[in-house]
Scaffold this motif. Structure first.
Motif, PDB file in Angstrom:
ATOM      1  N   TYR A  47       0.831  -1.206   0.000  1.00 62.39           N
ATOM      2  CA  TYR A  47       0.000   0.000   0.000  1.00 62.39           C
ATOM      3  C   TYR A  47       0.866   1.257   0.000  1.00 62.39           C
ATOM      4  O   TYR A  47       1.833   1.364   0.757  1.00 62.39           O
ATOM      5  CB  TYR A  47      -0.904   0.029   1.238  1.00 62.39           C
ATOM      6  CG  TYR A  47      -1.901  -1.098   1.308  1.00 62.39           C
ATOM      7  CD1 TYR A  47      -3.072  -1.086   0.550  1.00 62.39           C
ATOM      8  CD2 TYR A  47      -1.673  -2.193   2.144  1.00 62.39           C
ATOM      9  CE1 TYR A  47      -3.998  -2.119   0.629  1.00 62.39           C
ATOM     10  CE2 TYR A  47      -2.584  -3.234   2.228  1.00 62.39           C
ATOM     11  CZ  TYR A  47      -3.743  -3.194   1.465  1.00 62.39           C
ATOM     12  OH  TYR A  47      -4.646  -4.223   1.543  1.00 62.39           O
TER      13      TYR A  47
ATOM     14  N   ASN B  92      -0.515   4.459   0.551  1.00 58.74           N
ATOM     15  CA  ASN B  92      -1.027   5.313   1.630  1.00 58.74           C
ATOM     16  C   ASN B  92      -2.053   4.554   2.458  1.00 58.74           C
ATOM     17  O   ASN B  92      -3.268   4.750   2.313  1.00 58.74           O
ATOM     18  CB  ASN B  92      -1.662   6.587   1.052  1.00 58.74           C
ATOM     19  CG  ASN B  92      -0.667   7.417   0.271  1.00 58.74           C
ATOM     20  OD1 ASN B  92       0.329   7.880   0.825  1.00 58.74           O
ATOM     21  ND2 ASN B  92      -0.930   7.604  -1.022  1.00 58.74           N
ATOM     22  N   PRO B  93      -1.603   3.654   3.331  1.00 57.92           N
ATOM     23  CA  PRO B  93      -2.557   2.893   4.143  1.00 57.92           C
ATOM     24  C   PRO B  93      -3.351   3.807   5.069  1.00 57.92           C
ATOM     25  O   PRO B  93      -2.801   4.728   5.676  1.00 57.92           O
ATOM     26  CB  PRO B  93      -1.662   1.929   4.929  1.00 57.92           C
ATOM     27  CG  PRO B  93      -0.302   2.540   4.917  1.00 57.92           C
ATOM     28  CD  PRO B  93      -0.199   3.301   3.638  1.00 57.92           C
ATOM     29  N   ASP B  94      -4.662   3.535   5.177  1.00 55.09           N
ATOM     30  CA  ASP B  94      -5.520   4.360   6.024  1.00 55.09           C
ATOM     31  C   ASP B  94      -5.969   3.576   7.251  1.00 55.09           C
ATOM     32  O   ASP B  94      -5.521   2.446   7.500  1.00 55.09           O
ATOM     33  CB  ASP B  94      -6.738   4.845   5.226  1.00 55.09           C
ATOM     34  CG  ASP B  94      -7.512   3.700   4.595  1.00 55.09           C
ATOM     35  OD1 ASP B  94      -7.312   2.537   5.023  1.00 55.09           O
ATOM     36  OD2 ASP B  94      -8.313   3.957   3.688  1.00 55.09           O
ATOM     37  N   ASP B  95      -6.873   4.162   8.012  1.00 61.94           N
ATOM     38  CA  ASP B  95      -7.337   3.533   9.255  1.00 61.94           C
ATOM     39  C   ASP B  95      -8.056   2.209   8.995  1.00 61.94           C
ATOM     40  O   ASP B  95      -8.001   1.299   9.833  1.00 61.94           O
ATOM     41  CB  ASP B  95      -8.266   4.479  10.011  1.00 61.94           C
ATOM     42  CG  ASP B  95      -7.505   5.644  10.641  1.00 61.94           C
ATOM     43  OD1 ASP B  95      -6.261   5.527  10.762  1.00 61.94           O
ATOM     44  OD2 ASP B  95      -8.134   6.658  10.995  1.00 61.94           O
TER      45      ASP B  95
ATOM     46  N   ASN C  50      -6.894  -0.942  11.080  1.00 60.91           N
ATOM     47  CA  ASN C  50      -7.869  -1.604  11.948  1.00 60.91           C
ATOM     48  C   ASN C  50      -8.051  -3.065  11.541  1.00 60.91           C
ATOM     49  O   ASN C  50      -8.224  -3.947  12.395  1.00 60.91           O
ATOM     50  CB  ASN C  50      -9.219  -0.883  11.897  1.00 60.91           C
ATOM     51  CG  ASN C  50      -9.166   0.489  12.569  1.00 60.91           C
ATOM     52  OD1 ASN C  50      -8.306   0.715  13.439  1.00 60.91           O
ATOM     53  ND2 ASN C  50     -10.042   1.392  12.195  1.00 60.91           N
TER      54      ASN C  50
END
Length: 997
Positions: free
Chosen positions: A263, A265-268, A272
């Motif tokens: 990835y 830009n890994p996000d929340d 999670n």
């Protein structure tokens, strides 16, 4: 009371299933029983698992025999004793040259029972006993042994249930000895009395020696075996690093370090998901399982082996980050609970596909790296038709009669007694285990030694293999590693290598750039127009037609198509409904609103296993645990239908309570049931689609190189001939093998494709090796004489090369070359060439002029390659009359036409009424596909008559932009006489059109 009981896992000897053995034991009033199959432990764990159901204490052991000759019985006092017995038995099963001795070894925690023999003296140790059979009791009365009965025990064997069981036993023994039943030796049989007697009858038999009964009970009371079947704790290797705490830290580190690769830009959502998965993996004690898969695949990457991780394991983001799979579960909304959840007791598994050329090395690595490793067995059972043949031979029936019975072409009332017996007993033994084989992919890695659970045998693969199958392994908490092989990955890997030498300027191919492939316009074009011949999973006629109907050009569409094509979806009628809704979204309004809300991506149609779970949960009101039972019930490995039926009743009751119409409940349940044994998990389809995209990319940009790799990996769905044709359709110039340019495998030089020597029927491997080695050391061959001088091969082998035109560089007619070869070589076996000090001069024979034709070349190629290198239409006895071509068929919708087609492949199927119908795939004169449907009346009247060209007459049908011909009549066209055996030779029909072959 019974120390020597055989199930039908006493292969080709016993005739009782393990559960039936327990059932008749309970019926006869016994509380304890020993299972001692002959040189086999396949049934042991199942016997223990099922014993609670019948309230019987199980005892385990092995009856050690050389053939049918009983040497001794070993009984396990406890689990340690069972381990020791398995170790001992495995020594003989790993080395066929070893013979079981007369005396048993000293094994801790075991009892030994020798069969009593009047003329044999025994010096028994403390744990050793003599087993007295009922027929030995009279001899015992007059034996010295009568004075000391403390070492005597009951040896009433149990091998069959009744007289029919004994008759079946004799038939199995005859099959095993490959002899007529009438010639079966008595020494190869058990006794007709080897059945279970009731407790009272057995006591009466031994009434004169009550101590024998007492001794037997004492032994059984001292034996105890225990296995945990709760699956609460996996029994696989518990730790990868020898510390479960360090294991988790390593898994956590690997998962987060994999973010950089996967990835930008890994996000929340991603973070999670990782956190949740790691927590569940740890709680379910599957950390080491992930790490061991990671280790295996890290090795694979170090060796540049291509692989695909598929199955429900693709639902895991941790697996994606560890590069176990290449499917992004976040992108596809794959929920992890389908793979592992807190209520799921059965263990998860990853299915890892490797190239067929790399799999054995991976297996070798696993066995070297992990201590307690074994392959899983499969039970190869007696099938009805094969049993008819085996029993027919045993009864001495003539071959013609056996053929008639096996094909079902008989009137039962007209059969004689022997033929009826063959059918009766073939039905009876159907499903009996015949011999142990190797599971296609399953490997177990245990915390304890494998022999704690089973003995192992050593098949030709060269790896220790369990006696039990994957179902039993799962019962005991040993979840398997699935290491599979396929040719698709071999094609991808080989294509990349071929591009490196044929297009060095384009050698840097990132075959793992799946995100880039998904947006590639060339790939989209191939998908939309179903031009994917050779590409993994999307090349079959059925898939080619489905892609046309859907006009798929995106990843999600291909993922869905990969699952829709499965029989379950097609059987329920939902494949057609999916196509209708895909092409006309307005039709989705007809779907039940709940189903549409559950499955918006697939237009309210169940396509994946997950959809069944969702429908069962949201529409049927089942809990996720109950829905998972339903999913398992759709699996072929589900052991019992009882649990599945209870969930079905719950589904119906819940729906009725919600007020759903009965017809709707039944319709949805029908769709659920149609998935039985066939449904794909979405992650599985997604994994397949990833490999499809890799092959589609190579086909789009390097079609010739990809076809060469396909040919060298022995194709895919079709034969080599079609892939040669496909290469030609992409501009490839197909060359017959050449002694100066060809290799064992097919190669490409520019656009010239030289077929490999390995495709020549009759050309020996040693000839190919000798030719290639000599050419490498001494350079190209200058002439036929040069080749004969250097290789010293027989005339038969050199003739094969001449006939395929492998000496065409000489410019000499091949008939003349054949004449020379016969004069200058011998038909006797040639010894390897010995270098002489002086060159031997050959007599220069003057050969007559012997012209050969292109037509002879075609028939030589047909003989040696299995297909011609020219247009097969050129070989017709008469010139093609019909001007119609496949590309013109859309203009003739709903009209009857006639067209010639060269048969590629057929698919046979059975209608709901039990009649046969067919689907055909042909190539027209220009090399384009023709698809046909042959309904039962036409199929029976105009059958396929093998490879060749047919005149097809029928109605042109268009459905969803896909053209097929509903065949009315079909006639196979005659081919010209083989010119090599005719005088004068027939005329070759030349043409300037595109050639197929």
């Amino acid at each position: 009371m019974y120390l020597n009981c055989h199930s039908y896992f006493s292969l080709r000897y016993g005739t009782i299933s393990p559960e039936k053995l327990l059932a008749i034991s309970a019926e006869n009033g016994f509380k304890t029983m020993a299972l001692t199959d002959i040189n086999n432990t396949s049934a042991c764990l199942d016997f223990v698992r099922l014993s609670k159901k019948y309230k019987i204490k199980p005892v385990l052991g092995v009856d050690f025999r050389n053939g049918a000759e009983q040497k001794f019985i070993l009984l396990a006092r406890n689990n340690k004793g069972f381990h020791n017995i398995n170790n001992y038995l495995s020594t003989f099963l790993h080395d066929a040259s070893l013979v079981i001795p007369d005396c048993a070894p000293q094994l801790d925690d075991t009892f030994v029972i020798y069969p009593y023999k009047q003329d044999r003296s025994f010096n028994l140790k403390k744990h050793e006993f003599l087993g007295v059979k009922p027929q030995d009791l009279n001899k015992l009365k007059f034996s010295k042994q009568k004075k000391d009965v403390s070492k005597l025990v009951v040896l009433q064997s149990v091998s069959f249930e009744n007289k029919k069981g004994f008759n079946t036993h004799r038939l199995l023994r005859a099959i095993d000895n490959n002899t007529l039943l009438s010639k079966l030796l008595k020494s190869e049989e058990g006794l007709e009395t080897d059945v279970m007697l009731s407790a009272n009858k057995l006591s009466n038999v031994y009434s004169e020696f009550p101590e024998i009964i007492k001794n037997t009970k004492a032994i059984l009371s001292r034996c105890s075996i225990n296995f945990d079947f709760s699956k609460s704790t996996p029994n696989n290797q518990k730790s990868y690093t020898k510390s479960e705490e360090l294991d988790y830290k390593l898994l956590e580190r690997l998962a987060y370090s994999g973010l950089v690769y996967r990835y930008q830009n890994p996000d929340d959502v991603i973070f999670n998901r990782i956190k949740k998965e790691l927590s569940i993996i740890k709680e379910k004690q599957f950390v080491s399982y992930f790490l061991m898969n990671w280790k295996i695949l890290k090795y694979a990457r170090s060796k540049n082996y291509y692989y695909v991780g598929r199955g429900s394991g693709a639902n895991s983001i941790v697996a994606y980050l560890l590069r176990i799979t290449d499917v992004d579960p976040v992108e596809l909304d794959l929920y992890f609970e389908r793979f592992i959840n807190l209520y799921r007791k059965n263990p998860p598994d990853f299915d890892i596909d490797f190239s067929w050329t790399d799999r054995d090395d991976i297996t070798q690595f696993i066995f070297k790296t992990f201590k307690n490793t074994a392959l899983l067995a499969v039970y190869n059972t007696f099938k009805f038709k094969a049993s008819v043949r085996e029993l027919g031979k045993v009864f001495g029936l003539p071959k013609s009669e056996i053929d008639m019975l096996s094909k079902g072409r008989y009137n039962i009332d007209a059969l004689d007694k022997l033929s009826k017996l063959v059918l009766i007993y073939s039905e009876y033994i159907q499903g009996f285990p015949n011999y142990l084989g190797i599971h296609a992919s399953g490997i177990i890695i245990s915390e304890k030694p494998i022999h704690c659970y089973t003995a192992t045998f050593f098949p030709p693969k060269g790896f220790a293999t369990t006696h039990f199958d994957m179902v039993v392994a799962e019962d005991i908490g040993l979840y398997k590693f699935d290491i599979l092989s396929q040719r698709g990955l071999g094609k991808i890997k080989d294509t990349v290598d071929i591009v490196k030498y044929n297009h060095p300027e384009k050698a840097s191919i990132d075959i793992h750039d799946i995100k880039g492939f998904k947006t590639d316009e060339k790939i989209k074009h191939i998908l939309r127009h179903a031009q994917a011949i050779g590409c993994f999973y999307v090349e079959s006629p059925a898939m080619r037609m489905l892609l046309k109907k859907l006009q798929v050009d995106n990843y999600l569409g291909l993922v869905a198509a990969s699952s829709i094509i499965r029989p379950g979806v097609a059987k329920s009628g939902m494949m057609r409904e999916y196509i209708l809704r895909y092409r006309d979204p307005e039709r989705c309004k007809q779907a039940h609103p709940v189903l549409l809300s559950i499955m918006p991506e697939t237009y309210g149609v169940m396509v994946y296993q997950e959809d069944v779970i969702k429908v069962a949960h949201y529409f049927g009101g089942l809990t996720l645990a109950e829905a998972d039972k339903l999913r398992r019930g759709m699996s072929g490995k589900f052991r019992s239908r009882d649990e599945f039926l209870s969930v079905k009743n719950l589904f119906f009751n819940n729906c009725r309570q919600k007020g759903e119409p009965e017809h709707l409940i039944e319709e949805i349940w029908k769709q659920i049931e149609s998935f039985a044994g066939y449904a794909f998990a979405k992650g599985h389809s997604a994994s397949y689609a990833v490999e499809s995209y890799q092959s589609l990319f190579l086909k789009a940009y390097f079609p010739l190189e990809y076809m060469v790799a396909t040919i060298n990996n022995f194709g895919g769905f079709y034969s080599t001939e079609l892939y040669v044709h496909e290469a030609r359709m992409h501009g490839g110039i197909i060359e017959a093998p050449c002694v100066n340019k060809s290799f064992n495998e097919t190669i490409i030089i520019g656009k010239h494709i030289y077929l490999g020597f390995m495709f020549l029927h009759g050309l020996e491997v040693k000839t190919i090796k000798k030719l290639l080695l000599d050419r490498e050391e001494h350079g190209a061959f200058k002439s036929l004489d040069d080749c004969i001088e250097r290789l010293s091969i027989s005339v038969e082998q050199i003739a094969i090369l001449i006939k395929i035109n492998a000496f065409r560089f000489t410019g000499v007619n091949k008939r003349e070359l054949l004449w020379e070869a016969h004069l200058k070589t011998s038909k006797t076996v040639i010894q390897d060439h010995v270098i002489n000090l002086f060159e031997t001069k050959r007599i220069d024979y003057k050969t007559p002029e012997l012209p050969s034709s292109a037509l002879e070349d075609a028939f030589d190629a047909l003989e040696l390659l299995g297909f011609t290198l020219c247009n097969p239409f050129s070989l017709l006895e008469q010139t093609v009359v019909q001007p119609l071509r496949a590309l013109q068929l859309p203009k003739f919708k709903n009209r009857n036409i006639s067209i010639e087609g060269y048969l590629v492949t057929t698919k046979n199927t059975v209608t709901s009424s039990g009649k046969y119908m067919h689907f055909g795939t042909f190539l027209d004169y220009d090399g384009n596909f023709i698809d046909t449907v042959h309904f039962p009346p036409v199929a029976s009247k105009y059958p396929f008559r093998g490879k060749g060209i047919y005149t097809i007459t029928g109605k042109v049908i268009e459905e969803f932009d896909c053209i097929t011909i509903e065949v009315v009549t079909m006639e196979k066209l005659a081919v010209i006489q083989d010119p090599r055996y005719s005088d004068p030779p027939p005329k070759f029909i030349t043409n300037t059109n595109r050639r197929i072959g």
